[in-house]
Design an enzyme around this catalytic site. Structure first.
Site, short mmCIF file in Angstrom:
data_model
loop_
_atom_site.label_atom_id
_atom_site.label_comp_id
_atom_site.label_asym_id
_atom_site.label_seq_id
_atom_site.Cartn_x
_atom_site.Cartn_y
_atom_site.Cartn_z
N GLY A 7 0.85 -1.19 0.00
CA GLY A 7 0.00 0.00 0.00
C GLY A 7 0.88 1.23 0.00
N GLY A 35 -0.16 4.71 -0.17
CA GLY A 35 -0.74 6.00 0.14
C GLY A 35 0.22 6.77 1.02
N LEU A 36 -0.28 7.69 1.83
CA LEU A 36 0.63 8.50 2.64
C LEU A 36 1.49 7.67 3.57
CD1 LEU A 36 -1.31 11.69 3.71
CD2 LEU A 36 0.64 11.50 2.18
N ALA A 37 0.88 6.72 4.29
CA ALA A 37 1.65 5.93 5.25
C ALA A 37 2.69 5.07 4.53
CB ALA A 37 0.71 5.05 6.08
N HIS A 41 -19.16 10.41 7.47
CA HIS A 41 -18.79 11.82 7.30
C HIS A 41 -20.02 12.65 6.96
CE1 HIS A 41 -16.83 15.40 5.91
NE2 HIS A 41 -15.65 14.92 6.23
N ARG A 61 -17.53 15.10 13.56
CA ARG A 61 -18.22 14.44 12.46
C ARG A 61 -19.34 13.50 12.90
NH1 ARG A 61 -12.96 13.16 8.65
NH2 ARG A 61 -12.65 15.34 8.09
N LEU A 108 -4.30 12.42 7.74
CA LEU A 108 -3.06 12.69 7.02
C LEU A 108 -1.91 12.74 8.02
CD1 LEU A 108 -4.37 15.47 4.59
CD2 LEU A 108 -4.24 13.02 4.21
#
Lengths: 637, 251
Positions: free
Chosen positions: A40, A42-44, A266, A330, A441
């Site tokens: 994966g 993504g950001l991580a 959300h 949220r 994030l």
């Protein structure tokens, strides 16, 4: 079993420093002997792969997309939090820590959250150094805005594309390491199993999505950075490809799955238009800074929004939560919207929507200022709905968005399988029962840039490099398992598509395990999921072969895992006899309809251990201890 | 509405490929273009035929994965819109729609509408970043950046790497893509230090990958779903020429 989060002892503020002192190091000359798999990007995942590659480890990085620049972190719009206190409005590391613990409704681990708040400042420094074009003021300083669940302005942003810009920063760092040869990239590759040898994570089984080849990859440690599971609801704000397969396969190999019932709905998404809908689109929560949420006071009011006079509007968030108003967290904002729609006061087709109105802000700041802040969101809204939100209020409704639950990890981000580390949304650790905006994030990058490099070294220093080869019988066995499952899926040749099953599963989950759950609804879900699963394995239609690019086969494999995971989620929601954060049990509420937490009995992390297909999973508990922030009823009034 | 579709089908890179006729029936104007294709595919699967393979992921116009030439235009007729954000209300009952993959030498077809865009990744790998280590960087506000520069960097950095610019260009050039990255980083003090090396390395990579050159058609800007401006190509050229003089490099 009582689980131990392995947090350092002593004062909160010194824990991470102390832990880093305790952790073993791998000397520079030895680093290149160790291989680390990152799944994966993504950001991580991208930040972890880049950082580990730069340190000198051999990294093999996998993603199912065609490029690592496309992980779903890219879709995050609003921003990233940090305790910089640049606006001098009273922020501090402790306040960010406090807000996150409270926002998570006291179901997160204090030590992890404090570390996250501390590292938040380093993340902003790092991203700016990479050239991430954050918003600036006219003097050249970084600009901040406020976000749900906070009374300070601590959110850094890049127009409405903060996730994209941060991911491109991490993608740049990753690209640099690919160029340097420390990271080998495997795009269009999907992890289909985890390989555990003698109790230790030693590699993965991967299907090349172009050729269909199934291969073994061995390593000294595996990092899963595969995101969240809210596509279990079928319709969510996640990308179409987002799935639970990697984490669920790890769960079946012995990694504990923690708090699967904590999902975030959300509040600001574009309402569903019809049966054909394939996904839901989020409108950034930052819109709530300048937009006011309302519905008509009386049900069935069919007038155009502008024709409804001020006195006949119910600004229900401002009314119910005067101190946070439209910026209530949220979970609270979502439930409030559902409530007014349930009362028959919803707007738009089907009555499942509330207005998000910018008229006051446009009058106060001018259309230009609003366009500068949210222009791309208004454009996106217009493309989808054909309505102009400068002239008439947006219509929004809650949609599944983020998974707070995930694989259980200790303070070192290590799962219950030694050598298996879990980062970002894929783990459970930092958001408790509800995640605040602009925190995802932050967590992905804290884990990837600043935590894993320290904690993985401690594992590697105790591991002999390259000890297990892909020829090992465990790999052979896992490969055979993957191949026979593929063969089975292709042989069914039934009458319904994988998407048909996904839609059916989604409606069970949304209806019975969604925003409000009851013992009864969960019972219904637990009855229907196994029925649907059984039907899937008899009646799914997948054309083509396994030895080619076959998107239906990919989808069917993911839906098959969702069909199993869904049951675990419902089971977890059933055992948690309280309401907290995103988990709302109708039986457990205050007289005014707010969530009733039960700290006496449920102040723990629920971590589930797989006990075979025929047995039910075993529940382990990690008690949560609050030493720095006293347990209190969460109030945003 | 009902539509007639001509969709490019190709089993693999070696296959010749052909346009195949399909019908899309009872399409709602609120559907996205990809949701229309989903419906066509589901019908195909139920007939036991192979569905049309196409790339897509976020379906909110930001990941850059979707890539279809619709009636000759990359991402279709609506300005500044990716295929996934194109809605069927842009078409009318009875329309005939041609759907093809990105066509460019540097983007070989993998299957049907899916192409291999890893050449764009390799351009970035050659130098499209600031070579910063993790950790050990100055405080974020220690580097002041004029708002105009930050805004200009952001304008360029909005590129989603979909490759529509390449597909639109008669030369199959990746100049707009490369220019966007070069301009983003050259506008900022952090990226300035490596600017000369970066622009040379990325330009070389672009040529190596088989992308054509720019001859000022501006078709790239017209097709770009994010509205990236061709002025950045001028910036790229300026950076390139500066690099030749400043570093003495002429490769």
């Amino acid at each position: 079993m009582i689980l131990n989060g392995n947090s350092p002892s002593g004062p909160l503020a010194q824990m991470w420093d102390r832990r880093r002192q305790e952790l073993k190091l791998v000397n520079p000359a030895n680093k290149r002997k160790y291989k680390i798999i990152v799944v994966g990007l993504g950001l991580a995942g991208a930040s972890a792969a880049a950082t580990l590659g730069e340190l000198g480890y051999q990294v093999e990085a996998f993603c199912f997309q065609d490029s690592p620049r496309r992980g779903h972190s890219i879709a995050a719009q609003g921003g990233i939090n940090a305790a910089k206190n640049y606006p001098s409005d009273g922020d501090s590391i402790f306040r960010l820590f406090h807000d996150t613990i409270k926002g998570g409704d006291f179901r997160a681990r204090e030590s992890n959250v404090y570390r996250l708040a501390t590292l938040s400042n380093l993340i902003i420094d790092q991203c700016v150094a990479q050239g991430v074009p954050f918003a600036r003021d006219y003097a050249g300083y970084l600009d901040n805005r406020s976000f749900g669940g906070a009374q300070v302005s601590r959110t850094f942003y890049a127009r409405g594309q903060t996730g994209q810009q941060l991911l491109l920063g991490a993608y740049g760092a990753l690209s640099r390491q690919i160029h340097a040869g420390t990271v080998r990239l495997f795009p269009r590759s999907e992890m289909l199993d985890l390989v555990v040898v003698n109790g230790q994570a030693r590699g993965i089984i991967v299907r090349d999505l172009v050729t269909g080849m199934v291969n073994s990859f061995a390593a000294d440690a595996v990092c899963l950075c595969t995101g969240g599971y809210t596509n279990v609801f079928n319709l969510s704000t996640n990308a179409m490809g987002s799935n639970v397969t990697a984490t669920f396969r790890a769960y079946m190999k012995g990694a504990y799955f923690a708090n699967p019932c904590y999902t975030q709905i959300h509040p600001t998404c574009i309402p569903v238009t019809g049966e054909h809908q394939s996904k839901l689109t989020l409108m950034s929560e930052s819109l709530r800074n300048d937009g006011r949420v309302w519905v008509p006071k009386t049900g069935g009011d069919k007038r155009a929004p502008r024709d409804i006079p001020e006195g006949e509007r119910d600004y229900f968030l401002e009314r119910k939560y005067p101190s946070f108003g439209n910026l209530a967290p949220r979970d609270i904002a979502s439930r409030a919207a559902k409530e007014v729609c349930d009362e028959g006061r919803g707007v738009g087709p089907g009555g499942r929507g509330v207005y998000l109105d910018f008229a006051d802000s446009i009058a106060r700041l001018g259309k230009e200022k609003i366009a500068e802040r949210y222009g791309n969101l208004f454009e996106m809204y217009q493309k989808i709905t054909a309505e102009n939100a400068y002239d008439r209020p947006m219509r929004i409704y809650p949609a599944p968005h983020y998974a707070m639950g995930g694989l259980w990890v200790d303070y070192n981000l290590q799962s219950s399988i030694p050598g298996l580390f879990v980062l970002g949304e894929a783990n459970f650790s930092d958001h408790g029962a509800n995640r605040l905006g602009a925190s995802a994030l932050m967590q992905g990058l804290a884990d990837g840039y600043f935590i894993i490099s320290h904690t993985i070294a401690d594992h590697l220093a105790r591991t002999e490099p390259g000890k297990v080869r892909p020829e090992h019988e465990e790999f052979k066995r896992a490969e055979e398992g993957v191949n026979s499952r593929t063969k089975k899926l292709l042989s069914i040749k039934g009458g319904k598509t994988a998407s048909d099953f996904h839609r059916q599963l989604g409606s069970i989950m949304w209806e019975h395990v969604g925003m409000a759950r009851t013992r009864e609804s969960l019972g219904i879900a637990l009855g229907r999921i196994p029925e649907l699963r059984a039907e899937f394995w008899e009646n799914v239609a997948i054309p083509g072969s396994g030895a080619q690019l076959n998107q239906e086969l990919e989808k069917a494999g993911r839906v098959a895992d969702f069909l199993e995971f869904a049951e675990l989620m419902a089971l977890d929601a059933l055992q948690r006899e309280e309401s907290c954060g995103g988990h709302f049990r109708v039986e457990h509420q205050m007289p005014d309809g707010e969530a009733r937490r039960d700290d006496e009995n449920f102040c723990y992390v629920a971590a589930w251990q797989f006990r075979g297909r025929d047995g039910s999973p075993e529940l382990h508990k990690e008690p949560l201890i609050f030493e720095n922030i006293p347990l209190a009823t969460r109030s945003y009034k | 509405m009902d539509l007639i579709l001509y969709i490019w089908r190709q089993n693999g890179p070696e296959d010749m490929g052909r346009l195949e006729q399909h019908r899309a029936l009872h399409i709602s104007p609120d559907m996205s273009f990809l949701e229309m294709l989903d419906q066509v595919n589901e019908a195909l699967i139920k007939e036991g035929r192979e569905p049309v393979a196409f790339d897509h992921d976020c379906r909110e116009g930001i990941c850059g994965m979707c890539s279809q030439v619709i009636n000759g235009i990359p991402h279709g007729p609506q300005k500044k819109t990716t295929v996934c954000q194109l809605h069927m209300r842009n078409f009318k009952d009875g329309d005939t729609i041609y759907i093809e993959p990105w066509k460019a030498r540097a983007f070989p077809v993998i299957r049907d509408l899916i192409v291999d865009r890893s050449s764009l990744d390799r351009i970035v790998q050659s130098g499209g970043y600031v070579s910063v280590h993790t950790g050990g960087v100055p405080d974020a506000n220690a580097i002041l950046i004029p708002k105009e520069d930050a805004d200009s960097a952001m304008d360029a950095s909005e590129c989603i790497g979909c490759g529509a610019c390449v597909a639109a260009c008669p030369n199959g050039s990746a100049m707009l893509f490369t220019a966007a990255k070069v301009s983003h980083l050259a506008a900022l003090p952090q990226g300035r230090v490596e600017a000369a090396r970066r622009v040379c390395a990325m330009t070389e990579a672009m040529l190596r990958e088989g992308f054509g050159n720019c001859s000022n058609h501006y078709a790239c800007e017209a097709a770009c779903p994010k509205g990236i401006k061709v002025k950045f190509i001028a910036k790229l050229n300026r950076e390139y020429i500066k690099a030749q003089f400043n570093t003495g490099r002429n490769t």
